[in-house]
Design a protein around this motif. Sequence first.
Motif, PDB file in Angstrom:
ATOM      1  N   PRO A   2     -94.855  32.815   1.965  1.00 31.74           N
ATOM      2  CA  PRO A   2     -95.288  31.457   2.260  1.00 31.74           C
ATOM      3  C   PRO A   2     -94.120  30.494   2.518  1.00 31.74           C
ATOM      4  O   PRO A   2     -94.318  29.438   3.090  1.00 31.74           O
ATOM      5  CB  PRO A   2     -96.058  31.041   0.999  1.00 31.74           C
ATOM      6  N   SER A   3     -92.906  30.881   2.148  1.00 33.45           N
ATOM      7  CA  SER A   3     -91.716  30.067   2.431  1.00 33.45           C
ATOM      8  C   SER A   3     -91.359  30.102   3.911  1.00 33.45           C
ATOM      9  O   SER A   3     -90.491  29.368   4.357  1.00 33.45           O
ATOM     10  CB  SER A   3     -90.521  30.574   1.620  1.00 33.45           C
ATOM     11  N   GLU A   4     -92.013  30.970   4.674  1.00 37.51           N
ATOM     12  CA  GLU A   4     -91.797  31.292   6.084  1.00 37.51           C
ATOM     13  C   GLU A   4     -90.646  32.269   6.294  1.00 37.51           C
ATOM     14  O   GLU A   4     -90.301  32.592   7.424  1.00 37.51           O
ATOM     15  CB  GLU A   4     -91.652  30.046   6.970  1.00 37.51           C
ATOM     16  N   ARG A   5     -90.043  32.761   5.217  1.00 31.02           N
ATOM     17  CA  ARG A   5     -89.078  33.856   5.340  1.00 31.02           C
ATOM     18  C   ARG A   5     -89.859  35.153   5.533  1.00 31.02           C
ATOM     19  O   ARG A   5     -91.011  35.264   5.124  1.00 31.02           O
ATOM     20  CB  ARG A   5     -88.192  33.953   4.097  1.00 31.02           C
ATOM     21  N   TRP A   6     -89.213  36.146   6.128  1.00 31.07           N
ATOM     22  CA  TRP A   6     -89.889  37.393   6.455  1.00 31.07           C
ATOM     23  C   TRP A   6     -88.860  38.495   6.622  1.00 31.07           C
ATOM     24  O   TRP A   6     -87.652  38.229   6.712  1.00 31.07           O
ATOM     25  CB  TRP A   6     -90.684  37.236   7.763  1.00 31.07           C
ATOM     26  N   ASN A   7     -89.335  39.729   6.683  1.00 32.72           N
ATOM     27  CA  ASN A   7     -88.505  40.852   7.098  1.00 32.72           C
ATOM     28  C   ASN A   7     -89.412  42.007   7.487  1.00 32.72           C
ATOM     29  O   ASN A   7     -90.567  42.072   7.053  1.00 32.72           O
ATOM     30  CB  ASN A   7     -87.513  41.289   6.019  1.00 32.72           C
ATOM     31  N   VAL A   8     -88.874  42.882   8.332  1.00 34.40           N
ATOM     32  CA  VAL A   8     -89.584  44.080   8.765  1.00 34.40           C
ATOM     33  C   VAL A   8     -88.591  45.232   8.670  1.00 34.40           C
ATOM     34  O   VAL A   8     -87.472  45.133   9.187  1.00 34.40           O
ATOM     35  CB  VAL A   8     -90.131  43.941  10.210  1.00 34.40           C
ATOM     36  N   TYR A   9     -89.017  46.293   7.984  1.00 38.52           N
ATOM     37  CA  TYR A   9     -88.156  47.452   7.771  1.00 38.52           C
ATOM     38  C   TYR A   9     -88.850  48.709   8.268  1.00 38.52           C
ATOM     39  O   TYR A   9     -90.061  48.846   8.152  1.00 38.52           O
ATOM     40  CB  TYR A   9     -87.876  47.663   6.277  1.00 38.52           C
ATOM     41  N   ASP A  10     -88.061  49.646   8.778  1.00 40.78           N
ATOM     42  CA  ASP A  10     -88.539  50.991   9.071  1.00 40.78           C
ATOM     43  C   ASP A  10     -88.004  51.925   7.991  1.00 40.78           C
ATOM     44  O   ASP A  10     -86.861  51.761   7.522  1.00 40.78           O
ATOM     45  CB  ASP A  10     -88.032  51.480  10.429  1.00 40.78           C
ATOM     46  N   PHE A  11     -88.828  52.893   7.601  1.00 35.76           N
ATOM     47  CA  PHE A  11     -88.431  53.936   6.660  1.00 35.76           C
ATOM     48  C   PHE A  11     -88.683  55.280   7.323  1.00 35.76           C
ATOM     49  O   PHE A  11     -89.693  55.465   8.009  1.00 35.76           O
ATOM     50  CB  PHE A  11     -89.258  53.848   5.361  1.00 35.76           C
ATOM     51  N   THR A  12     -87.770  56.232   7.106  1.00 42.06           N
ATOM     52  CA  THR A  12     -87.946  57.574   7.669  1.00 42.06           C
ATOM     53  C   THR A  12     -88.885  58.417   6.809  1.00 42.06           C
ATOM     54  O   THR A  12     -89.493  59.360   7.293  1.00 42.06           O
ATOM     55  CB  THR A  12     -86.595  58.293   7.811  1.00 42.06           C
ATOM     56  N   ARG A  34     -90.818  58.181   2.400  1.00 36.85           N
ATOM     57  CA  ARG A  34     -91.102  57.300   1.265  1.00 36.85           C
ATOM     58  C   ARG A  34     -89.810  56.799   0.612  1.00 36.85           C
ATOM     59  O   ARG A  34     -89.051  57.573   0.043  1.00 36.85           O
ATOM     60  CB  ARG A  34     -91.961  58.048   0.249  1.00 36.85           C
ATOM     61  N   ARG A  35     -89.583  55.492   0.772  1.00 44.82           N
ATOM     62  CA  ARG A  35     -88.407  54.795   0.218  1.00 44.82           C
ATOM     63  C   ARG A  35     -87.075  55.387   0.696  1.00 44.82           C
ATOM     64  O   ARG A  35     -86.059  55.224   0.047  1.00 44.82           O
ATOM     65  CB  ARG A  35     -88.447  54.759  -1.305  1.00 44.82           C
ATOM     66  N   GLU A  36     -87.060  56.051   1.856  1.00 47.46           N
ATOM     67  CA  GLU A  36     -85.830  56.656   2.383  1.00 47.46           C
ATOM     68  C   GLU A  36     -85.549  56.141   3.785  1.00 47.46           C
ATOM     69  O   GLU A  36     -86.465  55.843   4.547  1.00 47.46           O
ATOM     70  CB  GLU A  36     -85.962  58.184   2.434  1.00 47.46           C
ATOM     71  N   GLY A  37     -84.261  56.045   4.119  1.00 41.39           N
ATOM     72  CA  GLY A  37     -83.843  55.697   5.472  1.00 41.39           C
ATOM     73  C   GLY A  37     -84.205  54.276   5.887  1.00 41.39           C
ATOM     74  O   GLY A  37     -84.510  54.032   7.044  1.00 41.39           O
ATOM     75  N   MET A  38     -84.150  53.334   4.963  1.00 42.16           N
ATOM     76  CA  MET A  38     -84.537  51.952   5.261  1.00 42.16           C
ATOM     77  C   MET A  38     -83.574  51.302   6.251  1.00 42.16           C
ATOM     78  O   MET A  38     -82.364  51.386   6.095  1.00 42.16           O
ATOM     79  CB  MET A  38     -84.563  51.127   3.973  1.00 42.16           C
ATOM     80  N   ALA A  39     -84.138  50.665   7.289  1.00 45.66           N
ATOM     81  CA  ALA A  39     -83.352  49.921   8.267  1.00 45.66           C
ATOM     82  C   ALA A  39     -84.184  48.743   8.754  1.00 45.66           C
ATOM     83  O   ALA A  39     -85.405  48.867   8.916  1.00 45.66           O
ATOM     84  CB  ALA A  39     -82.980  50.826   9.444  1.00 45.66           C
ATOM     85  N   GLU A  40     -83.543  47.609   8.979  1.00 40.97           N
ATOM     86  CA  GLU A  40     -84.268  46.462   9.530  1.00 40.97           C
ATOM     87  C   GLU A  40     -84.775  46.811  10.922  1.00 40.97           C
ATOM     88  O   GLU A  40     -84.044  47.352  11.743  1.00 40.97           O
ATOM     89  CB  GLU A  40     -83.365  45.224   9.606  1.00 40.97           C
ATOM     90  N   ARG A  41     -86.028  46.512  11.164  1.00 45.36           N
ATOM     91  CA  ARG A  41     -86.627  46.767  12.474  1.00 45.36           C
ATOM     92  C   ARG A  41     -86.370  45.556  13.370  1.00 45.36           C
ATOM     93  O   ARG A  41     -86.648  44.427  12.969  1.00 45.36           O
ATOM     94  CB  ARG A  41     -88.124  47.007  12.314  1.00 45.36           C
ATOM     95  N   PRO A  42     -85.852  45.765  14.582  1.00 46.86           N
ATOM     96  CA  PRO A  42     -85.675  44.641  15.511  1.00 46.86           C
ATOM     97  C   PRO A  42     -87.037  44.032  15.864  1.00 46.86           C
ATOM     98  O   PRO A  42     -88.012  44.759  16.041  1.00 46.86           O
ATOM     99  CB  PRO A  42     -85.030  45.278  16.740  1.00 46.86           C
TER     100      PRO A  42
END
Length: 178
Positions: A81-91, A93-101
């Motif tokens: 609700p603060s208007e902050r956000w993020n999108v992540y891809d994982f390869t 379960r909880r592995e290979g986390m990277a920010e998704r463009p």
Amino acid sequence: MTELVSHPAHPPLAVRSVEARIIGHDAQWLRARWKIMGAGKLVVPPFAGKGRADGLWQTTCFELFLQHGDGPGYTEINLSPSERWNVYDFTARREGMAERPMPREPECTIRQGTDMAIFDAAIPAAGLPLAPWRCGFTAVIEEQGGHKSYWALAHCSDAPDFHDPACFTATIAAPTAP
């Protein structure tokens, strides 16, 4: 609306229910809505301006997990609700986390009354993996006094784990034509 369930080890104080659903999906946007009943003591993070941020789950936030096909990979969308956000891809379960463009930032709004709050999000469809998806709707709800409850379509372990693919129980079809 699909009713979420609170994790039994972290029950809410005043919140009675959290529901979530897709309210629109086309070539431009994926629109989702969360409705909180019993929101009188809901802690809403203050406006922080648009932009990516980590750790949004540490207070009230809303998440959507999307898994395409039968593979182990998935995408996690965090919205505050603060208007902050993020999108992540994982390869996996909880592995290979990277920010998704993302081609542009999601749009988020919260409306809060004395007993109900509605959180709406519009996520740019061009930044998401191809549909259809298995989906997990989740929410971290903080109430006054720092009390947190964890809501999902299903809970499959003793501790809240939104990344458990067994919790991705909803399905979302490919977008409709304009």
